[in-house]
Design a protein around this motif. Structure first.
Motif, PDB file in Angstrom:
ATOM      1  N   THR A  30       1.309  -4.737   0.121  1.00 28.87           N
ATOM      2  CA  THR A  30       0.215  -5.124   0.005  1.00 28.87           C
ATOM      3  C   THR A  30      -0.410  -6.874   0.277  1.00 28.87           C
ATOM      4  OG1 THR A  30      -0.527  -3.045  -1.683  1.00 28.87           O
ATOM      5  CG2 THR A  30      -2.082  -4.908  -1.378  1.00 28.87           C
ATOM      6  N   ARG A  31      -0.739  -7.447   1.476  1.00 34.05           N
ATOM      7  CA  ARG A  31      -0.553  -8.534   1.012  1.00 34.05           C
ATOM      8  C   ARG A  31      -2.285  -9.293   0.971  1.00 34.05           C
ATOM      9  NH1 ARG A  31       2.498 -10.089   4.632  1.00 34.05           N
ATOM     10  NH2 ARG A  31       4.117  -8.801   6.047  1.00 34.05           N
ATOM     11  N   PHE A  32      -1.664 -10.245  -0.121  1.00 33.11           N
ATOM     12  CA  PHE A  32      -3.149 -11.134  -0.923  1.00 33.11           C
ATOM     13  C   PHE A  32      -3.096 -12.030  -0.474  1.00 33.11           C
ATOM     14  CE2 PHE A  32      -1.863  -8.282  -4.005  1.00 33.11           C
ATOM     15  CZ  PHE A  32      -2.470  -7.275  -4.472  1.00 33.11           C
ATOM     16  N   GLN A 217       3.313  -0.180  -6.021  1.00 38.58           N
ATOM     17  CA  GLN A 217       2.981  -0.628  -4.012  1.00 38.58           C
ATOM     18  C   GLN A 217       1.497   0.207  -4.149  1.00 38.58           C
ATOM     19  OE1 GLN A 217       1.860  -3.262  -2.294  1.00 38.58           O
ATOM     20  NE2 GLN A 217       4.012  -4.102  -3.660  1.00 38.58           N
ATOM     21  N   VAL A 220      -0.050  -0.733  -6.689  1.00 37.80           N
ATOM     22  CA  VAL A 220      -1.132  -2.004  -6.546  1.00 37.80           C
ATOM     23  C   VAL A 220      -2.502  -1.701  -5.860  1.00 37.80           C
ATOM     24  CG1 VAL A 220      -1.477  -3.833  -5.159  1.00 37.80           C
ATOM     25  CG2 VAL A 220       0.835  -3.668  -6.564  1.00 37.80           C
ATOM     26  N   ARG A 221      -1.918  -0.636  -4.962  1.00 32.74           N
ATOM     27  CA  ARG A 221      -3.589   0.327  -4.930  1.00 32.74           C
ATOM     28  C   ARG A 221      -4.380   0.760  -5.694  1.00 32.74           C
ATOM     29  NH1 ARG A 221       0.536   0.199  -0.333  1.00 32.74           N
ATOM     30  NH2 ARG A 221       0.860   2.446  -1.899  1.00 32.74           N
ATOM     31  N   GLU A 222      -4.000   0.993  -6.288  1.00 33.01           N
ATOM     32  CA  GLU A 222      -4.729   1.236  -7.460  1.00 33.01           C
ATOM     33  C   GLU A 222      -5.369   0.716  -8.368  1.00 33.01           C
ATOM     34  OE1 GLU A 222      -3.109   4.715 -10.005  1.00 33.01           O
ATOM     35  OE2 GLU A 222      -1.913   5.454  -8.989  1.00 33.01           O
ATOM     36  N   LEU A 223      -4.950  -0.764  -8.747  1.00 33.77           N
ATOM     37  CA  LEU A 223      -5.170  -1.604  -9.350  1.00 33.77           C
ATOM     38  C   LEU A 223      -6.496  -2.300  -8.441  1.00 33.77           C
ATOM     39  CD1 LEU A 223      -5.602  -4.168 -11.453  1.00 33.77           C
ATOM     40  CD2 LEU A 223      -3.868  -4.970 -10.188  1.00 33.77           C
ATOM     41  N   LEU A 224      -6.642  -1.964  -7.330  1.00 33.25           N
ATOM     42  CA  LEU A 224      -7.690  -2.970  -6.511  1.00 33.25           C
ATOM     43  C   LEU A 224      -8.419  -1.941  -6.520  1.00 33.25           C
ATOM     44  CD1 LEU A 224      -5.126  -3.995  -3.407  1.00 33.25           C
ATOM     45  CD2 LEU A 224      -6.205  -5.441  -5.030  1.00 33.25           C
ATOM     46  N   THR A 225      -9.023  -0.460  -6.043  1.00 33.67           N
ATOM     47  CA  THR A 225      -9.545   0.427  -5.797  1.00 33.67           C
ATOM     48  C   THR A 225     -10.562   0.980  -7.094  1.00 33.67           C
ATOM     49  OG1 THR A 225      -8.522   1.675  -4.628  1.00 33.67           O
ATOM     50  CG2 THR A 225     -10.139   2.646  -6.053  1.00 33.67           C
ATOM     51  N   LYS A 227     -10.798  -1.624  -9.593  1.00 34.55           N
ATOM     52  CA  LYS A 227     -10.990  -3.549  -9.829  1.00 34.55           C
ATOM     53  C   LYS A 227     -13.226  -2.872  -8.636  1.00 34.55           C
ATOM     54  CE  LYS A 227      -8.616  -7.163 -10.673  1.00 34.55           C
ATOM     55  NZ  LYS A 227      -9.040  -7.646 -11.972  1.00 34.55           N
ATOM     56  N   MET A 228     -12.829  -2.291  -7.716  1.00 30.11           N
ATOM     57  CA  MET A 228     -13.991  -2.474  -7.097  1.00 30.11           C
ATOM     58  C   MET A 228     -14.534  -1.387  -7.981  1.00 30.11           C
ATOM     59  SD  MET A 228     -12.663  -2.373  -3.050  1.00 30.11           S
ATOM     60  CE  MET A 228     -11.660  -1.478  -3.239  1.00 30.11           C
TER      61      MET A 228
END
Length: 269
Positions: A30-32, A217, A220-225, A227-228
Motif C-alpha cells: 500500500t502506497r502512502f 498489508q 494496513v488495508r483494514e486500518l484504512l477501511t 478509519k474511513m
C-alpha cells in the motif's frame, strides 16, 4: 505486457540469442503520500543547493566523489563512455550447480524472452540444456550505468530467468558481524536435538508460494477501511516470550504434537 528494462544478446559458446529483460516481480505494498499534519498538502522532495537553499535543475547536477575537502567531478556521459560491455551482451562464461549459489547472493530477478519468434528455437535449446543439466549460467551485463554479475536459470515451465547477484565483497562475514553467534560449532546432541529434527520433519511441506499471503498489508488495508468508516481496528497480538533452555524440551514436544494435529485436520473449505 511489461516493458523491457534491457535489450541485448545472451551468448554461450559461439551461440548468440537476442533477448529482452522484463522485471519478474511487482510490489503490492500500500502506497502512502507524504502530507503535512492537519492539512491535505502534499510534501515533495526537491533538489536544493545546501549552501544557497535554492532549487537546482536536474540538468545542472553532476556527480562528485569526495576527496578531502574537494570533489572530483564526473559527468554522466563520462560514466557511459567507460561502461564495460557496451555491446549490450550477456556472455555466459560458465555453468555452475544452482544449489551451490548461496541465497544471500541473489538480488533481483528478471525474465528473459526472445526478441522475435525466429529465435524461439535457440531459446528453447538453451533452456532445455540448462534444465537437463540443472545448471545456472554465470555472466555479466551492464544496465543503468552499473555492471552486474548474473545467474541465468531455467524453470520447469520453459522460462529463462536472469538473477542479478551481489559481488563477493558486498556480502558480509556473519562471524564478524554477529559476535553473539555460538562459538561452539559442534552439532547439538540429546533429546532436545532429536526433538528439534522431529519438529522440522513434522512441519515439512512442498513449496507453494500461493499458500502464503502478506498479512501485514491486509491489516494496513483494514486500518484504512476502519478509519474511513469509524470502526475500531484490533491491534496485533504481542510477540511470544523467548524460550528458555529449561523449558526447551517440553516446548519442542508440545510443538511436535501440535504440528501433527494441524496436519491431521481436514482442509477448510
Amino acid at each position: 505486457m511489461a516493458s523491457a528494462v534491457w535489450n541485448g544478446v545472451v551468448t554461450f559458446g559461439l551461440v548468440t540469442l537476442p533477448i529482452r529483460l522484463v522485471t519478474a516481480t511487482e510490489s503490492h505494498a500500500t502506497r502512502f503520500r507524504q502530507i503535512q499534519r492537519g492539512t491535505a498538502d502534499r510534501v515533495r522532495n526537491k533538489r536544493v543547493n545546501e549552501r544557497t537553499g535554492e532549487e537546482v535543475d536536474a540538468a545542472e547536477i553532476v556527480k562528485g566523489f569526495e576527496v578531502g575537502d574537494a570533489y572530483i567531478i564526473v559527468e554522466p556521459t563520462e560514466l557511459d563512455d567507460i561502461a564495460p560491455g557496451r555491446s549490450r551482451a550477456l556472455e555466459i562464461t560458465s555453468f555452475v550447480d544452482v544449489a551451490a549459489i548461496d541465497l544471500v547472493y541473489f538480488d533481483r530477478t528478471y525474465y528473459l524472452a526472445p526478441q522475435a519468434s525466429e529465435y524461439n528455437g535457440v531459446y528453447a535449446l538453451l533452456h532445455h540444456a540448462m534444465w537437463k543439466a540443472r545448471r545456472a549460467g554465470i555472466g555479466m551485463l551492464v544496465m543503468h550505468q552499473r555492471q552486474y554479475l548474473v545467474a541465468v536459470t531455467a524453470d520447469p515451465d520453459g522460462v529463462l530467468a536472469a538473477h542479478t547477484l551481489r559481488w563477493a565483497d558486498e556480502v558480509r562475514d556473519p562471524r564478524k558481524e554477529l559476535p553473539e553467534l555460538p562459538e561452539d560449532k559442534a552439532a547439538p546432541v540429546g533429546r532436545a536435538a532429536d526433538m528439534a529434527v522431529r519438529l522440522v520433519e513434522a512441519l515439512s511441506a512442498d513449496w507453494n508460494p500461493a499458500e502464503h499471503r502478506d498479512e501485514y498489508q491486509e491489516q494496513v488495508r483494514e486500518l484504512l477501511t476502519a478509519k474511513m468508516t469509524g470502526e475500531p481496528v484490533p491491534k496485533a497480538a504481542p510477540a511470544p516470550p523467548a524460550t528458555g533452555t529449561q523449558d526447551l524440551l517440553s516446548i519442542l514436544e508440545a510443538s511436535v504434537e501440535k504440528a501433527k494435529e494441524t496436519r491431521s485436520e481436514p482442509p477448510s473449505t
